[in-house]
Every structure is written in C-alpha cells, then in structure tokens.
Design a protein around this motif. Structure first.
Motif, PDB file in Angstrom:
ATOM      1  N   GLY A  89       0.793  -1.220   0.000  1.00 47.54           N
ATOM      2  CA  GLY A  89       0.000   0.000   0.000  1.00 47.54           C
ATOM      3  C   GLY A  89       0.825   1.269   0.000  1.00 47.54           C
ATOM      4  O   GLY A  89       0.299   2.343  -0.184  1.00 47.54           O
ATOM      5  N   SER A  90       2.151   1.149   0.180  1.00 52.13           N
ATOM      6  CA  SER A  90       2.952   2.362   0.171  1.00 52.13           C
ATOM      7  C   SER A  90       3.542   2.557  -1.215  1.00 52.13           C
ATOM      8  O   SER A  90       4.736   2.714  -1.371  1.00 52.13           O
ATOM      9  CB  SER A  90       4.044   2.287   1.235  1.00 52.13           C
ATOM     10  N   GLY A  91       2.672   2.557  -2.203  1.00 45.52           N
ATOM     11  CA  GLY A  91       3.116   2.686  -3.584  1.00 45.52           C
ATOM     12  C   GLY A  91       3.825   3.995  -3.847  1.00 45.52           C
ATOM     13  O   GLY A  91       4.776   4.047  -4.630  1.00 45.52           O
ATOM     14  N   ASP A  92       3.371   5.058  -3.171  1.00 44.79           N
ATOM     15  CA  ASP A  92       4.035   6.343  -3.386  1.00 44.79           C
ATOM     16  C   ASP A  92       5.488   6.271  -2.936  1.00 44.79           C
ATOM     17  O   ASP A  92       6.382   6.788  -3.591  1.00 44.79           O
ATOM     18  CB  ASP A  92       3.293   7.465  -2.647  1.00 44.79           C
TER      19      ASP A  92
END
Lengths: 402, 315, 287
Positions: A89-92
């Motif tokens: 979920g920490s794609g950024d």
C-alpha cells in the motif's frame, strides 16, 4: 532441517566452479574489449514493519545467490543497494525509492516489489527511465502488462489457484467452500480457483471473504463447516495470519468434519511450518517450490542458503524467488556480454531459460511473465518433521489470466 | 512572539528554494516533505489552534488523493483542477463529519476519529470499482501543470508545484490564525466552557476550522497522488493519521513554522535512517521520539524560542 | 444454534486476551493520567519470555505464564522508576510522542534479538484438544483462556476493592493530593501499579502467542483494539474494561459469523456510536 542427504559445503563449492566454467564457455560471455565496470542493482523490499519477514526472506535469497555465484559476471561487478518500502500500500514510497535508486544510486536494474500496488506505482517510472524491473514477489496477474520493462520471476496467484482448482476437480472433489482475504490477491485466488474447479465439473457452494489482518477465523470456519462441502479452499496473505488460519482449521476440527483443506502454497510456506505443526496434516497445496525438491540446483541453493542464514534455517519460496531474480540478471549480463542498457537486458530476459532450485523455468517472451512447474503437495511427516511433499507436478504452467 | 512568526516564513522559504540548487538529486524527497508539511499544517489548525485532537485526519488526506486520482483516471488530467476539486470535496466531507468528531473529551475524540478512519478505510476497500481496493490506483496519467509544466523524472515540476502550494497554505493559515477567527479558536482551546458565555458561536467556529483543515489535508493528499501517480488505502490509514499527529507535536503544536519544521525534520529523519539501516531504523526513530520530549519541551518551536530567549537574555 | 454458541464462546475467549492486554493501560491512564501507547510492548515482552523458556529451555507451558508475568512486571517497574515517571507531568501529546517512541524502540529491539519472523509455539496436546461442554464444542485452549481471564479479573477486582493496596490506589485516583496528605507514598504506589499492569500485559502476551502469534510488530498490532477497550470501558475501571473486552470479542465474532459482508465494519461503527452517546465509557468516569 538436518537431513541425511544434505550435500557438503565442498560439494556446493565445486558445483559453483562447474557452473562458472560452464558460463565462461558461453560464446557471448567474452566481450570484444574487456573493461571492468560496476552494475548497481537497486532493491526495493519491505524490510521493516509487519512484512519485514518477507523482505528478509528475499534479501537472504539475494545474498545466497551472490555467495554461490560471486559478485562478478564477466567483467561486470554486481552491487546491490537496498531500500525499505515498509509494506503493502505504500506505492508512493516505492515509486520514490525506485526513482532515487535510479537517480541517486545510479541503479541500472531494479529488483524487488513484494506487493502489487508497490510494483504498479513504479511501472510508468520504469518505462520513462528505461530501466528493467525484476519482480520477485508481487503476484497479481496484470503487473507485467503495465510496463514493457517489467519481468517476473515469482509466480501469479492464478497460476497456483487454477492449478489447484483443476486438481480438485480431477480428483473427485465435488463441492468446495472458499475462504479468501478480502483484497485484490484474495479475489484473484477465489476467481481463478472457482473458474478452474467449475470448468472441471465441481461446484463452489459458498464462500467467505475475511479481513486481511483477521486473526480469528472461527466464525468463517464455522460457516464453512455448516455448508458441508467436501473441501475448503483457502487463501490469505501469509505470516501470522496464515499461521492463525491453519491452526484454527485444526482447532475447529475441519478434518473431523470430513472436509479436506486446499490452500495456495504460500499459506503453508515451508518456513511457517514450525509454527503450524500438525495443522499441516493432510493439507493439499499448490506451489512452485518446496525445500524437499530433489534436484542439483536446489541442493546447491540449500547449501548456500544455510551458509548465509544459519544451519537450522528453512528457506521460504520467496528466498528462491529472489535467488532466481539475481539468476535472471546474471543470465542476462552473460547473454549481452556485459551490455547493461535496458533493451539489451530485456531482450536477453525474454525467453530466458533458467535451471532454478524450483526446477526449470522460462520467461515467456510475449508477456515477460514466468512459465514454471506447479507442484501439488500434501502435508505429511518426513523424518519426524512436518513437510510439504509433492506428489504431482504440473509442468510449464503459464499465467492463465493472460 | 509575533515578530518571530512573521520572520520565520522567509528564511524557511529561502531554505526551500536553496535546496533545489543544493540537492538536485533529492527533489522527489523534498516534494514529499513539502506535502507532509501541508498535511501537518492542516492538522495543526485543529490540534494546535482549536485544541481538538484527532486520530483520523488521514481520512481527508486520502479523500483528496482519491479525488485527484479518480478525476485523472476519468480524463480530468489538469493538476490544478484536481487540487481544487480535492480541496472542496475533502472540505465538504469534513463539514459533514464535524458534528460527531468534536464531542466529548480528548480520549473520546481520538477514538471517534479513529473509528471513522477505519470505517472509511473499509468503505474505500469495498468500493473497489472506484478506488482499486488494496491494489491502489496507478493507472492514470497527469497532464502538465497549467498546461505548461510536465511532471518530469527528476521531480523538478513536482518540487515547485508542491512548494507553491505550501507557500500559499502557509500564508493563508498565518493570516487565518492571527485573525479574530484564529483568536476565537484559541479561546475555545483555552476555555471551551467560557466561550459561549461571551457570545462566541463555538460550534460554528469549530465547524469552520474542521472544514478548512479537512480541505487543506485533502489538498495535500491530492498533491501526493498527482506527484507520485498513485493513490491507495494506505493514504487514509491509521498510521498516516498517527504520524501527522506526531509531526505536529514534534514540531511544536500551535506554531506554524514549528509544525513545518516538525514535518520536514521527522520525515527527513525517517528517510535518512531507513536508507542507513533499512531493517532496524525503527530503533533510531523510537529513540529520537523518546528523547525529544525531554530535550525539546514544546517541540522544535518551543526549543527554538527557548534558545532565542536565552540568547536575548545574555545579550 | 450450537454453532452460534460455539462462536460466541470463541469470541469471549478472544475478549479475555483483549482484557489482559488492556487492563494495565486502563489503570495507568486512570491513575497516573499517563497515555501509554507502548503498553503493547509489555505484552510482546511476555510473549518472548514464554517462547524462549518453552522452546529454548523446555520449561512446561504452564510455568512459562507466571515467569512471563514476573519478568515483564519487573521490567515495567524498572522502566517506570528510571524514565517513565518523568513523563507523567508532561502534556498528553508529549506522552503520546514518548510512548510511541518507546513502542518503536521495543519492536526494533525484538527484531534485532529475535528476527522478524513468527515465533513458533506449539501448545501441549491437552490444550489443543476439542472438548464438548453441554453439547457445545469448544477448543480446549479457548476454554482455558476464558477460565484464566475470569480468575485474573476476579483477582484484580479483589485486589482493588478489598485490600489496603487497592484502597490506596482508589484514593490516589480520586484525589492525589489528599492521598499524599494522609501519608500514602504515591510514588511507590505508582511504580507498583505500573508493574502490575505490565505483568498482566506480559501474561496476556504469553497466553496470546499460541493463538495470535508473535513477532516484533506486536506492540502496534493490537493497539487500536486495546484503545477501544479502554475508552469503551472507561479509563481506570476494571469492571468496565472487562465488560468492554468481552463485548468486543463476542460482538466481533458474532457479526462475522452472522453477516460476514459487514462483519468487519461492525466493531468500528459500534465504537463511534458508543463514544458519541457514552463519551465517558461504560464506567462513566471521566478520563
């Protein structure tokens, strides 16, 4: 994992020499002008937080590979720089780390990506920067379609789920209840298991979608038991959640109720077995690797792994995936004669055939996705320990979703 | 005190501009730091100025991120339009939620906002058709800013884009908090019971503050989605909510330059430590946080003003 | 029907663990006004103590439980005396910052010492067998948890309500100055109470390994649920925390079983409603 047939370290080293001389014999391995240079492989993995264990498995695979095969390919020295993307979920963050590895650390190849969103977010960046990205875990089918510079050496969930669905239908199981985690990969597993199972004549009689971090599975298992299926199909994200799931299937008495348990093999990863114990008894799973595989590449891998991680350590399938990621990079460097531009590397990767600890695999030139054996295994005791023992091999499985 | 506040903005801006030339390989990190500073400023309007704590402020950050991402995925690729839409929608969401998030005492507020955060996370996970669920959204392409500046690989456009937004938010909040409205908020923080007695519409003030804070948090989320080409459930999760509270507190809650320094300092430290030791950096962060409460009472802002007082005392 | 009751029983067993995790935080919040977000670290500590004793030294499972409680309690007292007591007078937000830092550091230390992987703990057979109680099937271990939780809660209630120590604690909660005025050594009382809370968390942690697993992220994993228990129960209230923990465990399990489509939302929706209508929690005492 003390085993009687464990190869000695010496034997491991000798086969390394053999492999190295075999590599040297390749005509492409000697470029016209030998020039010493360095290649940085940027590594993006979850190394802290809830999924740190996955990241460590991958990291150990990379180290094992370099321990066995050295850091040099021809005149190129391969160096790794690790960054922590902290989990799913920490794609950024994963995108920024990818950018920084390319810009700041001068990485020419990126290896890693444990989770689908973290790989997807980096896709357009890799395309723009023209850098190959080798995926060593993220399992959603679509990823490799998002950038022509992606290649995958792990697996796709449809590969596992549909192999298992076919097997279940072929082996006389008529009805199944599904229990999957309620997120992308879980739905993928549910869809592809159901598709293959029902195509073979079976029927899915019900299902439950559970919270991704669920630790109490008893409500869902109770529903499954009440639906009276012949088997339960399970998928969940590994680690503590899978341990809890497996233990509770035993506590709830699934087998006493006469219900078989089928899971994608990542749920019963070899290095989780000590925490699961006899909950593994009779569980059928589908995966592309297990420690028990008997082939020269696996023996070599296991010997090297135990040097890196300790004599009693058990590798995960993820360890092998990272190991093979490095193998693919070394293979490409040999094939290009040391050329490291993205297009040469990608051309060498497409259609590559690697003798992996999991058995031979190829990279499909059209999709850059892996084509590999899927093993159907049963949980049973071997030498006084619980293990996943393969009893059927489905060879050359492509991602059915493409 | 007031002079210090006016004075702090300019050196901070100069430092930000100088960093573009000094650290050309750190632009995407700097972009992230600016965005988190905006988010922390938005949050601190509540915590530091109105005295209303929250453990669910990432809801608005995430709302903004998804607004920008969904718009871009449906063809509205002009970034500034996306920002404005995110500002409005997140502000609206905050307005709708005000009535229930300001009830009770601090603990109640923390738990209510925390609960709402989890409900929104679940809702976004379920609305897979819109949000992409756990896979996040990355299948969109942003257009050039104002039709002129394309987002580039090194992050130059993103740097100036986010810095411009930060400067605007900084100036706006500075004006707002020194206005009569800002003083009224402080009054509410200091003594929530007496304010109605002197005729201040406490509820309306809090609703206004919440709406503005939510809107700006959404703006920050939109900036992150646009400059990283990605939106995910993570952006509205509990961890991000807890982190913004830590950044504001570490910086010195109630001080605008302090909060900016807190956000930038904390996030830079995280990045630097995790690059140094990708596996064990939590230890460093933990120790710094524990030490900070002894060394920097009142956060960075408190530490700086204590230092200034001491210097002045000697001079 | 028996399925329903058996689910309920499982949920209650889960609730017992939540109770043990949260009681220490509830008491320190009620007594010292200290927001200890690192409380989960004590549970983790108890878990590792139990695992090391069981797997490393072959200590029987039942003996690892008191060991976990005692070791964790001692660590709690040492930490309280050396560092944490200096944090009591700080503003709440500084306490939050400090205790989150402590939780981060504790997790990292566990990671360095034991690695990031799940710790295996295989329970003795007599605990994992399934037993039938009045026609309802329940796992032996969950039954054990329920009984254990009841005993622990009973002991705590007795300690706080019928002993001199309990009377002193209650006096200090109600009015610290007055308590000091009548000669109660509040500092020592705080240290003992903190240690007691840590010990119960350690006990809960040791009991949880066989059920919830154990790894270095444990301090944060159950933080949200623990906060819910404390807030719903009302800080400082043993009975309130007990009721809240059991209710959360049971309701969560029940809804996941009956309406799995929304089962994951229910406890959070309930939390929000609870806080809006009963902002002071079940016990009705202000924080």
């Amino acid at each position: 994992m003390a085993r009687s047939k464990q190869p000695s370290v010496q034997a491991g080293r000798r086969s390394v020499l053999l492999a190295a001389s075999a590599a040297a014999a390749l005509p492409l391995a000697r470029p016209a002008i030998a020039q010493e240079r360095k290649l940085v492989v940027g590594v993006v993995l979850p190394l802290s937080g809830t999924f740190a264990d996955q990241g460590r498995n991958n990291e150990e695979g990379i180290k094992t590979f370099q321990k066995i095969h050295g850091t040099k390919v021809g005149n190129v020295t391969v160096e790794t720089v690790m960054r922590d993307d902290q989990g799913p979920g920490s794609g950024d963050l994963s995108r920024r780390l990818t950018q920084e590895l390319i810009q700041r650390s001068r990485a020419e190849i990126i290896l890693g990506y444990s989770f689908t969103p973290n790989a997807l977010s980096a896709a357009s960046l890799l395309t723009e920067a023209k850098k190959p990205g080798i995926i060593i875990n993220a399992a959603t089918s679509i990823i490799t379609e998002r950038s022509p510079y992606f290649a995958r050496v792990s697996m796709t969930l449809p590969q596992l789920a549909s192999s298992l669905g076919q097997w279940a239908a072929r082996n006389g199981i008529k009805t199944v209840f599904t229990i999957v985690s309620d997120y992308g990969p879980g739905l993928d597993a549910e869809t592809w298991f159901t598709k293959a199972f029902e195509a073979g004549g079976g029927k899915v009689v019900g299902g439950a979608r559970t919270p991704v971090a669920a630790m109490d599975y008893s409500p869902f298992l109770q529903r499954a038991i009440e639906a009276k299926p012949e088997a339960v199909f399970g998928f969940n994200p590994g680690g503590d959640v899978s341990v809890a799931f497996m233990k509770q299937t035993k506590e709830r008495g699934l087998s006493q109720a006469g219900i078989k348990l089928l899971v994608t093999g990542d749920v019963v990863d070899d290095n989780l077995i000590p925490a699961m114990g006899d909950a593994l008894d009779g569980v059928i799973s589908a995966l592309h690797y297990q420690v028990e595989l008997d082939n020269p590449a696996n023996r070599r891998f296991l010997a090297g792994f135990r040097e890196v991680a300790g004599a009693n350590a058990t590798p995960s399938y993820r360890t092998v995936q990272a190991y093979d990621g490095m193998a693919l990079i070394y293979h490409a460097l040999q094939a290009t004669g040391g050329k490291t531009d993205a297009d040469s590397i990608m051309n060498a990767i497409k259609g590559a055939r690697i003798d992996s600890p999991r058995g031979p695999f190829t990279i499909d030139p059209a999709t850059r996705d892996i084509v590999q054996n899927i093993y159907i295994r049963r949980g049973q005791q071997k030498d006084g320990r619980w293990a996943n023992i393969a009893f059927e091999t489905i060879e050359g499985v492509k991602d059915p979703a493409k | 005190m007031r002079l210090i506040r006016i004075g702090a903005g300019l050196p901070l801006l100069l430092a930000a501009v100088a960093s573009f030339f000094l650290f050309p390989e750190y632009l995407s990190l700097l972009n992230t730091l600016f965005i988190l500073a905006i988010f922390a400023l938005a949050y601190d309007l509540l915590q530091g100025h109105a005295g209303v704590v929250s453990l669910g402020h990432a809801v608005f950050f995430g709302m903004g991120a998804y607004t920008a991402a969904v718009l871009a995925a449906h063809g509205v690729t002009e970034p500034v339009v996306g920002l404005l839409a995110a500002l409005l929608l997140s502000g609206l969401l905050a307005l709708l939620l005000t009535r229930i998030v300001v009830v009770g005492n601090d603990l109640t507020r923390l738990l209510v906002t925390l609960g709402i955060g989890f409900l929104m996370l679940e809702a976004a996970n379920q609305a897979r058709w819109l949000t992409g669920g756990a896979d996040g959204m990355s299948d969109f392409t942003m257009g050039p800013v104002l039709g002129l500046f394309r987002f580039d690989f090194a992050g130059e456009t993103a740097f100036w884009y986010s810095l411009a937004a930060l400067v605007l938010v900084y100036a706006f909040l500075w004006r707002l908090t020194t206005s009569p409205f800002g003083l009224a908020l402080r009054g509410i923080r200091e003594n929530v019971r007496r304010m109605p007695a002197i005729g201040a519409p406490v509820r309306r003030h809090l609703a206004t503050a919440y709406t503005i804070s939510g809107g700006i948090a959404g703006l920050a989320g939109a900036l992150l989605a646009q400059t990283s080409n990605f939106a995910s459930l993570d952006m509205l999760g509990f961890e991000r909510s807890a982190e913004v509270m830590m950044m504001a507190t570490l910086g010195g809650t109630g001080s605008i330059p302090g909060v900016v320094l807190g956000a930038v300092g904390f996030s830079y430290l995280k990045d630097a430590l995790s690059a140094m030791s990708p596996k064990y950096w939590h230890l460093g962060i933990g120790l710094v946080l524990m030490l900070s409460v002894f060394v920097l009472r009142g956060g960075i802002a408190g530490g700086v003003s204590a230092l200034l007082r001491r210097l002045r005392g000697r001079g | 029907m028996s399925g329903l009751i058996s689910i309920l029983a499982d949920g209650i067993a889960y609730g017992m663990l939540l109770f043990l995790f949260s009681i220490g935080l509830s008491v320190t919040l009620g007594l010292m006004r200290f927001i200890n977000l690192a409380h989960g670290a004590f549970a983790m500590c108890g878990g590792y103590v139990a695992v090391v004793l069981l797997n490393g030294f072959g200590v029987p499972f039942l003996l690892t439980l008191p060991a976990a409680a005692v070791v964790t309690g001692l660590i709690g007292v040492v930490l309280e005396r050396s560092v944490i007591r200096h944090v009591y007078p700080m503003p709440e937000l500084q306490q939050v910052l400090f205790s989150i830092g402590l939780a981060f550091a504790a997790g990292a230390v566990a990671n360095i010492l034991f690695g990031p992987q799940q710790q295996p703990m295989l329970l003795p057979d007599w605990l994992t067998a399934r037993v039938s109680l009045l026609g309802v099937g329940i796992t032996g271990y969950r039954l054990f948890l329920v009984l254990f939780g009841l005993v622990a809660a009973g002991l705590l209630v007795a300690l706080f309500n019928f002993t001199l120590f309990g009377a002193r604690v209650r006096a200090a909660v109600d009015d610290r100055r007055a308590a000091e005025g009548i000669g109660i050594n509040v500092d020592r009382l705080f240290a003992l109470t903190f240690g007691l809370g840590a010990a119960f968390a350690g006990l809960g942690g040791a009991l949880a390994v066989g059920f919830l697993g154990l790894d270095p992220t444990f301090p944060f994993k159950y933080l949200v649920l623990v906060l819910m228990v404390v807030a719903i129960g009302g800080p400082g209230s043993i009975g309130g925390s007990f009721a809240a923990a059991i209710a959360i465990g049971a309701i969560d399990a029940l809804f996941k079983y009956l309406v799995p489509e929304v089962g994951n939302y229910v406890i959070y929706a309930l939390l929000v409603l609870m806080m809006i209508f009963f902002p002071r929690g079940l016990a009705g005492r202000a924080a």
